[in-house]
Design an enzyme around this catalytic site. Structure first.
Site, PDB file in Angstrom:
ATOM      1  N   TRP A  93       2.835   7.995  -2.562  1.00  0.00           N
ATOM      2  CA  TRP A  93       4.248   8.150  -2.948  1.00  0.00           C
ATOM      3  C   TRP A  93       4.353   9.086  -4.140  1.00  0.00           C
ATOM      4  CZ3 TRP A  93       7.334   7.391  -7.194  1.00  0.00           C
ATOM      5  CH2 TRP A  93       8.717   7.272  -6.970  1.00  0.00           C
ATOM      6  N   ASP A 109       0.828  -1.215   0.000  1.00  0.00           N
ATOM      7  CA  ASP A 109       0.000   0.000   0.000  1.00  0.00           C
ATOM      8  C   ASP A 109       0.859   1.261   0.000  1.00  0.00           C
ATOM      9  OD1 ASP A 109      -2.414   1.355  -0.016  1.00  0.00           O
ATOM     10  OD2 ASP A 109      -2.626   1.338   2.166  1.00  0.00           O
ATOM     11  N   ASN A 145     -10.886  -2.506  -5.613  1.00  0.00           N
ATOM     12  CA  ASN A 145     -10.082  -1.562  -6.410  1.00  0.00           C
ATOM     13  C   ASN A 145     -10.655  -1.337  -7.819  1.00  0.00           C
ATOM     14  OD1 ASN A 145      -6.892  -2.691  -5.019  1.00  0.00           O
ATOM     15  ND2 ASN A 145      -8.114  -0.922  -4.401  1.00  0.00           N
TER      16      ASN A 145
HETATM   17  C1  IPE Z   1      -5.481  -2.668  -0.216  1.00  0.00           C
HETATM   18  O1  IPE Z   1      -5.153  -1.337  -0.350  1.00  0.00           O
HETATM   19  C2  IPE Z   1      -5.448  -3.353  -1.540  1.00  0.00           C
HETATM   20  C3  IPE Z   1      -4.122  -3.554  -2.128  1.00  0.00           C
HETATM   21  C4  IPE Z   1      -2.994  -3.197  -1.607  1.00  0.00           C
HETATM   22  C5  IPE Z   1      -4.125  -4.206  -3.389  1.00  0.00           C
HETATM   23  P1  IPE Z   1      -6.275  -0.196  -0.535  1.00  0.00           P
HETATM   24  O2  IPE Z   1      -5.531   1.067  -0.684  1.00  0.00           O
HETATM   25  O3  IPE Z   1      -7.201  -0.580  -1.621  1.00  0.00           O
HETATM   26  O4  IPE Z   1      -7.061  -0.276   0.850  1.00  0.00           O
HETATM   27  P2  IPE Z   1      -7.846   0.864   1.639  1.00  0.00           P
HETATM   28  O5  IPE Z   1      -8.773   1.510   0.661  1.00  0.00           O
HETATM   29  O6  IPE Z   1      -6.832   1.818   2.154  1.00  0.00           O
HETATM   30  O7  IPE Z   1      -8.538   0.146   2.754  1.00  0.00           O
HETATM   31  C1  IPE Z   2      -1.547   0.237  -3.353  1.00  0.00           C
HETATM   32  O1  IPE Z   2      -1.329   1.596  -3.395  1.00  0.00           O
HETATM   33  C2  IPE Z   2      -1.758  -0.373  -4.711  1.00  0.00           C
HETATM   34  C3  IPE Z   2      -3.167  -0.714  -5.007  1.00  0.00           C
HETATM   35  C4  IPE Z   2      -4.155  -0.706  -4.147  1.00  0.00           C
HETATM   36  C5  IPE Z   2      -3.471  -1.113  -6.357  1.00  0.00           C
HETATM   37  P1  IPE Z   2      -2.532   2.628  -3.443  1.00  0.00           P
HETATM   38  O2  IPE Z   2      -2.876   2.885  -4.849  1.00  0.00           O
HETATM   39  O3  IPE Z   2      -3.657   2.179  -2.568  1.00  0.00           O
HETATM   40  O4  IPE Z   2      -1.851   3.913  -2.821  1.00  0.00           O
HETATM   41  P2  IPE Z   2      -2.461   4.881  -1.724  1.00  0.00           P
HETATM   42  O5  IPE Z   2      -2.885   4.043  -0.573  1.00  0.00           O
HETATM   43  O6  IPE Z   2      -3.619   5.582  -2.367  1.00  0.00           O
HETATM   44  O7  IPE Z   2      -1.349   5.796  -1.380  1.00  0.00           O
HETATM   45 MG    MG Z   3      -4.059   2.385  -0.620  1.00  0.00          MG
END
Ligand code: IPE
Ligand code: IPE
Ligand code: MG
Length: 250
Positions: free
Chosen positions: A19, A14, A62
């Site tokens: 980043w 995550d 997602n």
């Molecule tokens: C969890 O991260 C899913 C993955 C890392 C693939 P998310 O960014 O989707 O989770 P939430 O929304 O912070 O709970």
């Molecule tokens: C994790 O990073 C990757 C996926 C969930 C696909 P994020 O895209 O959730 O990044 P943040 O949490 O918004 O920073």
């Molecule tokens: Mg995330």
């Protein structure tokens, strides 16, 4: 090097979006650099001798992100599968995927299926990608599978126990999940491996996924090695079990 190594590590990767945003870049740039972290961490996991590494790459939820981010993620996933194929094949890594894979576009599904099939005989480490994955969805699917077997007369209702349900999950063939790592400072599970987490050790790190590299993994493995896993027993009971297993020296 850590002394007590987990057999199976799961990672909620995550923080890619944050980043990128910190650098004034589009979120997808974080996903792109995050793929470099996947490469480094997978290589390190193989080198230290983990049996299984499971990476949460795309959740069932997602899909509801903006369409351009989802499309870019799918393209990066394809690039990863194509680019990493030789390294995974050369290093005896078996690729496995869990989740609702039918929702993946053909540009991902084709290289994914090919690599899973071609690496099926590998014995070095199992790398599982959780794609279009949800822990609740997996449990619901396992319940449906078992119910269908009951209706077909193949399974008695009483036979649905912890082992049967665990085996019906897509992780049924993997070693028990010993360690869960979540990057980016968030302290939640976000629908990852709900069943398998029952006795996993949890490690939350403040590093954003694109910055997470092998030394961060080693720090997490050190944290794991320092934990006492009691599985409901007392410390004294565990000491007895240990002395049963390991005869005293001399
Ligand atoms: C969890 O991260 C899913 C993955 C890392 C693939 P998310 O960014 O989707 O989770 P939430 O929304 O912070 O709970
Ligand atoms: C994790 O990073 C990757 C996926 C969930 C696909 P994020 O895209 O959730 O990044 P943040 O949490 O918004 O920073
Ligand atoms: Mg995330």
């Amino acid at each position: 090097m850590p002394t007590s190594l987990p057999r199976h590590v799961g990672i909620i990767m995550d923080g890619n979006g944050r980043w990128a945003q910190l650098r004034g870049q589009p979120r997808i740039e974080g996903h792109r650099v995050g793929a470099d972290s996947v490469r480094d961490v997978t290589r390190a996991a193989r080198q230290v001798g983990l049996e299984a590494l499971t990476l949460y790459a795309v959740s069932s939820q997602n899909w509801a992100r903006p369409a351009d981010e989802v499309a870019a993620l799918m393209q990066l996933l394809r690039d990863y599968l194509v680019d990493e194929r030789p390294e995974l094949m050369d290093n005896q890594i078996r690729l496995h995927a869990i989740g609702d894979l039918d929702r993946l576009p053909a540009l991902v599904r084709e290289p994914l299926d090919a690599l899973c099939r071609d690496s099926a005989g590998h014995t070095g480490m199992t790398l599982t990608l959780a794609l279009s994955y949800g822990g609740r969805e997996s449990l619901a699917r396992a319940a449906r599978t078992l119910a269908a077997r009951v209706v077909a007369g193949e399974l008695a209702t009483d036979a649905i126990d912890v082992d049967a349900l665990g085996q019906a999950l897509p992780t049924g063939g993997l070693p028990p999940l010993d360690l869960l790592i979540r990057t980016s400072g968030e302290q939640r599970i976000s629908n990852f491996m709900l069943w398998e987490l029952a006795y996993a050790e949890l490690v939350f790190v403040d590093v954003l996924w694109p910055d997470f590299r092998r030394n961060d993994l080693f720090r997490c493995l050190d944290a794991y090695a320092g934990r006492e896993r009691r599985f409901g027993l007392t410390s004294a009971q565990l000491a007895e079990v240990d002395s049963d297993v390991e005869p005293t020296a001399g």
